[in-house]
Design a protein around this motif. Structure first.
Motif, PDB file in Angstrom:
ATOM      1  N   ARG A  36       2.196   7.316   8.884  1.00 43.25           N
ATOM      2  CA  ARG A  36       2.949   6.631   7.877  1.00 43.25           C
ATOM      3  C   ARG A  36       2.374   6.805   6.387  1.00 43.25           C
ATOM      4  N   SER A  37       1.077   6.731   6.357  1.00 39.92           N
ATOM      5  CA  SER A  37       0.638   6.783   4.985  1.00 39.92           C
ATOM      6  C   SER A  37       0.365   8.541   4.561  1.00 39.92           C
ATOM      7  N   TRP A  86      12.867   5.201   0.180  1.00 36.95           N
ATOM      8  CA  TRP A  86      12.943   4.298  -0.872  1.00 36.95           C
ATOM      9  C   TRP A  86      11.979   4.397  -2.135  1.00 36.95           C
ATOM     10  N   VAL A  87      10.991   4.861  -1.915  1.00 35.96           N
ATOM     11  CA  VAL A  87       9.848   5.146  -3.122  1.00 35.96           C
ATOM     12  C   VAL A  87       9.828   6.426  -3.647  1.00 35.96           C
ATOM     13  N   ARG A  92      -0.415   3.320  -6.103  1.00 31.50           N
ATOM     14  CA  ARG A  92      -0.371   3.025  -4.525  1.00 31.50           C
ATOM     15  C   ARG A  92       0.532   4.168  -3.961  1.00 31.50           C
ATOM     16  N   ARG A  93       1.255   4.934  -4.617  1.00 31.90           N
ATOM     17  CA  ARG A  93       2.079   6.061  -4.339  1.00 31.90           C
ATOM     18  C   ARG A  93       1.085   7.243  -3.856  1.00 31.90           C
ATOM     19  N   MET A 120       3.610   9.748   2.672  1.00 25.08           N
ATOM     20  CA  MET A 120       3.661   9.810   1.124  1.00 25.08           C
ATOM     21  C   MET A 120       3.014  11.087   0.292  1.00 25.08           C
ATOM     22  N   LYS A 172      12.455   8.495  -3.219  1.00 25.68           N
ATOM     23  CA  LYS A 172      13.855   9.105  -3.116  1.00 25.68           C
ATOM     24  C   LYS A 172      14.151  10.171  -2.229  1.00 25.68           C
ATOM     25  N   LEU A 197      10.412   4.934   5.743  1.00 26.02           N
ATOM     26  CA  LEU A 197      10.723   3.879   4.949  1.00 26.02           C
ATOM     27  C   LEU A 197      10.266   4.270   3.415  1.00 26.02           C
ATOM     28  N   ALA A 198       8.931   4.426   3.271  1.00 29.19           N
ATOM     29  CA  ALA A 198       8.425   4.536   1.934  1.00 29.19           C
ATOM     30  C   ALA A 198       8.922   5.866   1.143  1.00 29.19           C
ATOM     31  N   MET A 226      -3.242   4.039   2.818  1.00 26.09           N
ATOM     32  CA  MET A 226      -4.268   3.053   3.099  1.00 26.09           C
ATOM     33  C   MET A 226      -4.086   2.808   4.687  1.00 26.09           C
ATOM     34  N   GLN A 234      12.143  -4.286  -3.023  1.00 20.00           N
ATOM     35  CA  GLN A 234      12.173  -3.140  -1.711  1.00 20.00           C
ATOM     36  C   GLN A 234      11.238  -4.157  -0.596  1.00 20.00           C
ATOM     37  N   SER A 269       0.889  -1.333  -0.017  1.00 22.17           N
ATOM     38  CA  SER A 269      -0.248   0.050  -0.001  1.00 22.17           C
ATOM     39  C   SER A 269       0.942   1.284   0.040  1.00 22.17           C
ATOM     40  N   LEU A 270       2.258   1.044   0.356  1.00 21.81           N
ATOM     41  CA  LEU A 270       2.962   2.196   0.364  1.00 21.81           C
ATOM     42  C   LEU A 270       3.516   2.699  -0.838  1.00 21.81           C
ATOM     43  N   GLY A 271       3.619   1.512  -1.658  1.00 27.25           N
ATOM     44  CA  GLY A 271       4.057   1.601  -3.221  1.00 27.25           C
ATOM     45  C   GLY A 271       5.487   0.971  -3.192  1.00 27.25           C
ATOM     46  N   LEU A 272       5.925   0.268  -2.226  1.00 28.44           N
ATOM     47  CA  LEU A 272       7.252  -0.212  -2.397  1.00 28.44           C
ATOM     48  C   LEU A 272       7.153  -1.450  -3.465  1.00 28.44           C
TER      49      LEU A 272
END
Lengths: 385, 267
Positions: free
Chosen positions: B175-176, B130-131, B102-103, B179, B133, B126-127, B107, A291, A284-287
């Motif tokens: 956390r959501s 890594w997602v 999803r980015r 993003m 950057k 984390l996201a 959720m 990853q 859900s976070l798009g990893l």
């Protein structure tokens, strides 16, 4: 009526009180742990009797009666057997272990070249110890040195043939050197390969999944002896004439592949124990897939299966002895080989040599076991979801 | 913070009033969507259009497919027929598109699904790192900003296992948010919580609603629905049975099934 009821209402909170005396102190411990009920008491007494029966004779054999020094078999044989010990003597022959120590460590590695092995051993320890201690910084660099640079340097040093180092062919290697080389390579190769196989087996791509399953089930379905034997005897038959590669290398590959199959199943157990919610949280976070696996799933899965992983490592460490089947001599092989040395043959030689080999194996295995327990506690964040 | 809320709350009122005329931007468009689990048709002909800034509450008996429906919106579940367009991107088997969606879609789950091996702060960064950057330092600042917003910045260096359920759920929301999603999905966010902790989570969600976030919430918190929802959707047996404004929905339910359901949950 209501006035009576009020007597039962506290006007202030009760303070915690110290536990009663019979719940504290060494006597309480003894009662609780050794003599809690009649059955426990009987077990305790039987256990103590067994210890009393076994330990003193063993202690006498290993320390009190042991022969610590000597130059040949006469020191470890009784008069009747042509030695100097009184008849009826029974003690460990540590003189034998002492005299053969070099061989036990290095096999037939040339004596004037053994400094190379010692240098590799020093590098190994110097890189491994800081890697294992969490407080030491620069883990990335350390791991790079240990897993990439060290194997290359060690390989060059041990084999030689360059930089003016004489070539030492692998059939001369032996003893602890072979045990540790096989185990190190086995461990370093089998963990990543096992993880990839485990992920492959759980993959949704049918081809990847099938290949992983076939590999794992084939290797697991065959005894290690067969794998080693095939690698050493059968493989050359299939290779074109003139093409051959080192027997030791073949043993390395055999042991590594064998361990990977087991590792894959251990890791798969861990992957299956991770709740679906963790995958979904990461999704859900798009990893992306890799990853998600690397950052979320594998750290948790591997932590869960540390006991299983170490179990496989320990099993492999001991299985390296099986290379005797392809006439390579690890620690145990060399020890056994030396039983037939006429200069040392005596009734006490085999038991002494085997006890020594057992002690060395035990030290390494126990070390791995303790370290894994330490890591488990360290990584425990106290939350299972 | 309080002033900000007050301002945005005012904006909300204006926003609501002119919703139907000015804000025609579509956030989610579901057209004729079906889903099967094997032979079982769990979702039947779902049609739903969600405008940007809209807040929708979805309720219904268990097994009615409400969770499955919102999980289809970020492709945690796959639909087999019909179309789902999120933020202008249609969800197909294209993995890249799915990750893009999803980015942009946050959720929140019933069981939080925080990563237990990472600290609260690491969960939140984390996201983004890594997602998106985002540089680590910036990601941490942003995480602290959102943790302050859900009122638990002091827990940043603890592990999820050391927090209460309500705190964990607020972390999951933070956390959501890290993003910077344009849409937030809530899948029964308060169902696994002790009664005392439901309020703190709902307050966080109300705050989010007041800032104009597009929200889809599967929940049985009817007070929450009345307070923030633009529309309430009632699902039964895999279909959308009724759809109305909260006041109409609660006070004048039209469908028999809806009346029965409401009589069961509102005592």
């Amino acid at each position: 009526m209501s006035q009576n009821d009020l007597h039962y209402v506290r006007s202030e909170m009760a303070l915690p009180q110290p536990a009663p005396l019979r719940e504290r102190g060494p006597l309480a411990w003894v009662r609780k742990n050794l003599f809690a009920n009649p059955f426990d008491s009987v077990l305790t007494i039987i256990g103590m009797l067994v210890v009393a029966m076994i330990v003193p004779p063993l202690f006498n054999w290993a320390f009190v009666n042991a022969q610590w020094t000597g130059t040949d078999r006469t020191f470890c044989a009784t008069v009747a057997q042509g030695g100097i010990q009184p008849d009826g003597w029974s003690g460990a022959c540590w003189a034998f272990v002492h005299a053969k120590f070099g061989q036990f460590m290095f096999g037939r590695y040339p004596i004037e070249e053994r400094w190379r092995v010692i240098l590799v051993a020093i590098m190994f320890v110097a890189l491994l110890v800081p890697l294992l201690i969490p407080r030491v910084p620069r883990k990335g660099l350390n791991a790079l040195l240990f897993f990439v640079v060290f194997p290359i340097v060690a390989f060059t040093l041990l084999i030689g043939g360059v930089f003016g180092l004489p070539h030492v062919e692998t059939p001369l290697w032996g003893g602890l050197l072979v045990t540790l080389t096989l185990s190190f390579v086995g461990i370093v190769v089998s963990l990543p390969l096992g993880i990839i196989l485990a992920l492959g087996r759980r993959s949704k791509m049918p081809v990847v999944k099938m290949l992983s399953v076939i590999f794992i089930e084939t290797i697991r379905g065959v005894p290690l002896i067969t794998v080693l034997f095939m690698a050493s005897v059968m493989l050359p038959l299939f290779l074109p004439a003139g093409v051959s590669f080192d027997k030791f290398l073949r043993a390395l590959i055999g042991v590594s592949l064998f361990a990977s199959a087991y590792m894959a199943e251990v890791v798969r157990g861990g992957l299956q124990a991770i709740p679906k919610g963790q995958y979904e949280g990461a999704d859900s976070l798009g990893l992306g897939y890799w990853q998600k696996m690397r950052l979320v799933v594998l750290p948790q899965a591997l932590k869960l299966v540390i006991p299983g992983i170490v179990n496989t490592f320990i099993g492999m460490f001991k299985d390296t002895s099986l290379v005797y089947i392809i006439s390579m001599f690890d620690l145990l092989g060399v020890v056994r080989q030396n039983f037939s040395d006429p200069a040392w043959a005596s009734p006490q030689t085999p038991s002494s040599g085997l006890v020594f080999a057992a002690l060395v194996f035990w030290m390494f295995c126990f070390g791995m076991s303790r370290y894994s327990i330490y890591m488990e506690h360290r990584l425990d964040t106290g939350h299972k979801r | 913070m309080a002033i900000e809320n007050a301002v945005s709350a005012d904006e909300i009122k204006v926003d609501r009033a002119k919703m139907h005329i000015s804000d025609t931007d579509v956030a989610i468009d579901i057209v004729g969507m079906h889903k099967w689990y094997g032979e079982f048709n769990v979702l039947k002909d779902i049609n739903l259009r969600v405008m940007r800034g809209e807040r929708i509450v979805i309720c219904g008996p268990s097994g009615s497919g409400k969770s499955t429906m919102i999980r289809c919106i970020n492709r945690l579940e796959e639909h087999q027929k019909g179309k789902i367009i999120v933020d202008g991107k249609e969800l197909t088997n294209d993995l890249k598109k799915i990750d893009e969606v999803r980015r942009e879609v946050g959720m929140v789950f019933q069981h939080f699904n925080l990563f237990p091996h990472l600290t609260i702060l690491e969960n939140c960064t984390l996201a983004p790192i890594w997602v998106r950057k985002t540089p680590k330092k910036q990601a941490e600042e942003q995480a602290m900003h959102f943790l302050r917003r859900v009122k638990i910045p002091e827990q940043a260096n603890k592990y999820p296992g050391q927090l209460s359920g309500g705190q964990q759920q607020r972390v999951a929301i933070a956390r959501s948010l890290c993003m910077n999603p344009r849409i937030m999905l809530f899948d029964e966010p308060t169902s696994a919580l002790d009664p005392e902790m439901i309020k703190e989570v709902l307050e966080t969600m109300v705050g989010l609603a007041e800032e104009g976030m597009t929200m889809l919430c599967v929940t049985h918190e009817m007070g929450f629905a009345r307070k923030v929802a633009n529309r309430v959707i009632f699902m039964d047996q895999g279909q959308i049975v009724e759809e109305n404004t909260p006041s109409e929905f609660f006070d004048h339910p039209r469908h028999e099934r809806t009346k029965l359901f409401l009589s069961q949950i509102l005592h």
